[in-house]
Design a protein around this motif. Structure first.
Motif, mmCIF file in Angstrom:
data_model
loop_
_atom_site.group_PDB
_atom_site.id
_atom_site.type_symbol
_atom_site.label_atom_id
_atom_site.label_comp_id
_atom_site.label_asym_id
_atom_site.label_seq_id
_atom_site.Cartn_x
_atom_site.Cartn_y
_atom_site.Cartn_z
ATOM 1 N N LEU A 185 0.830 -1.207 0.000
ATOM 2 C CA LEU A 185 0.000 0.000 0.000
ATOM 3 C C LEU A 185 0.862 1.253 0.000
ATOM 4 N N ASP A 188 -10.359 3.908 0.504
ATOM 5 C CA ASP A 188 -11.151 3.546 1.678
ATOM 6 C C ASP A 188 -10.614 2.237 2.240
ATOM 7 N N GLN A 189 -10.472 2.169 3.564
ATOM 8 C CA GLN A 189 -9.917 0.985 4.216
ATOM 9 C C GLN A 189 -10.686 0.708 5.494
ATOM 10 N N GLN A 190 -10.535 -0.505 6.025
ATOM 11 C CA GLN A 190 -11.213 -0.848 7.276
ATOM 12 C C GLN A 190 -10.184 -1.124 8.369
ATOM 13 N N TYR A 191 -10.575 -0.739 9.569
ATOM 14 C CA TYR A 191 -9.684 -0.821 10.718
ATOM 15 C C TYR A 191 -10.420 -1.389 11.941
ATOM 16 N N LEU A 198 -5.065 -1.485 10.849
ATOM 17 C CA LEU A 198 -5.619 -1.780 9.533
ATOM 18 C C LEU A 198 -5.886 -3.272 9.367
ATOM 19 N N ASP A 201 -9.050 -6.458 3.392
ATOM 20 C CA ASP A 201 -10.434 -6.261 2.970
ATOM 21 C C ASP A 201 -11.271 -7.537 3.037
#
Length: 212
Positions: free
Chosen positions: A15, A32-35, A108, A111
């Motif tokens: 990344l 956009d990312q998820q944590y 982080l 996905d």
């Protein structure tokens, strides 16, 4: 014979958002990312901050091991990150009045980690250790978009000069203004690395100065 597991994924290497150079401000678009996230308030040199860290890491490792076991997809647990803000941002960028800071600590997640997998990981951690702030941990998206970032090497208390150059020089000189929350990525484990050697990515979401 069991199917050979795929190579371990290290998102730090793939990344763009985890690349930064000391002394250079760089614009980039962050997807956009998820944590994993947990919120807090006040001085990070307090038990409240430590309890947040102690809740995040067991869940992160439970998700890693479950992904490797159930999906055959292994990954490197990512470094701790933090969003920081205050009602008066001068208390963060200039005065460094830590008692007024709000924060969200984050790790982080790939996905392919789902809400169901997160829920199972939380229950696994609860059965084994039950950190004080476990129920405050959530899996949530973060959308930052256009950002400026740089690498800071040294003590957290020495960030003020770098942030002043970012906010007062680079951002306006490029026709931008800050939006969203100040973001730090702790490439060094601050529990083990001495202050003068800590490597921290400093990130600020921005938008065109003429945008509403």
């Amino acid at each position: 014979m069991a199917e050979k597991m795929a190579d371990k994924v290290d998102l730090k290497k793939s990344l763009d958002g985890y690349r930064a150079q000391q002394g250079r401000f760089r614009l980039l678009d962050v997807p956009d990312q998820q944590y994993l996230m947990v919120d807090g308030h006040g001085d990070p040199n307090t038990p409240v901050f430590a309890e947040a860290v102690e809740a995040l890491y067991p869940v992160a490792y439970a998700l890693k091991f479950a992904s490797r076991r159930d999906l055959g997809r292994d990954f490197v647990v990512m470094p701790l990150e933090g969003l920081w803000w205050a009602r008066d941002m001068n208390s963060f960028t200039v005065a460094r009045d830590k008692s007024r800071w709000d924060w969200t600590l984050m790790i982080l997640q790939p996905d392919w980690i789902t809400a169901d997998a997160f829920g199972a990981a939380v229950e696994h951690v609860r059965a084994r250790s039950g950190p004080v702030r476990l129920d405050d941990v959530r899996l949530a998206p973060l959308s930052e978009g256009r950002c400026v970032q740089t690498l800071h090497v040294g003590s957290f208390d020495d960030e003020a000069a770098v942030l002043a150059r970012m906010h007062d020089e680079f951002v306006p000189d490029n026709g931008l203004r800050p939006t969203g929350r100040h973001h730090e990525i702790y490439l060094s484990d601050f529990r083990r690395v001495p202050p003068e050697r800590r490597r921290t990515i400093l990130r600020q979401p921005v938008e065109a100065a003429g945008d509403s």
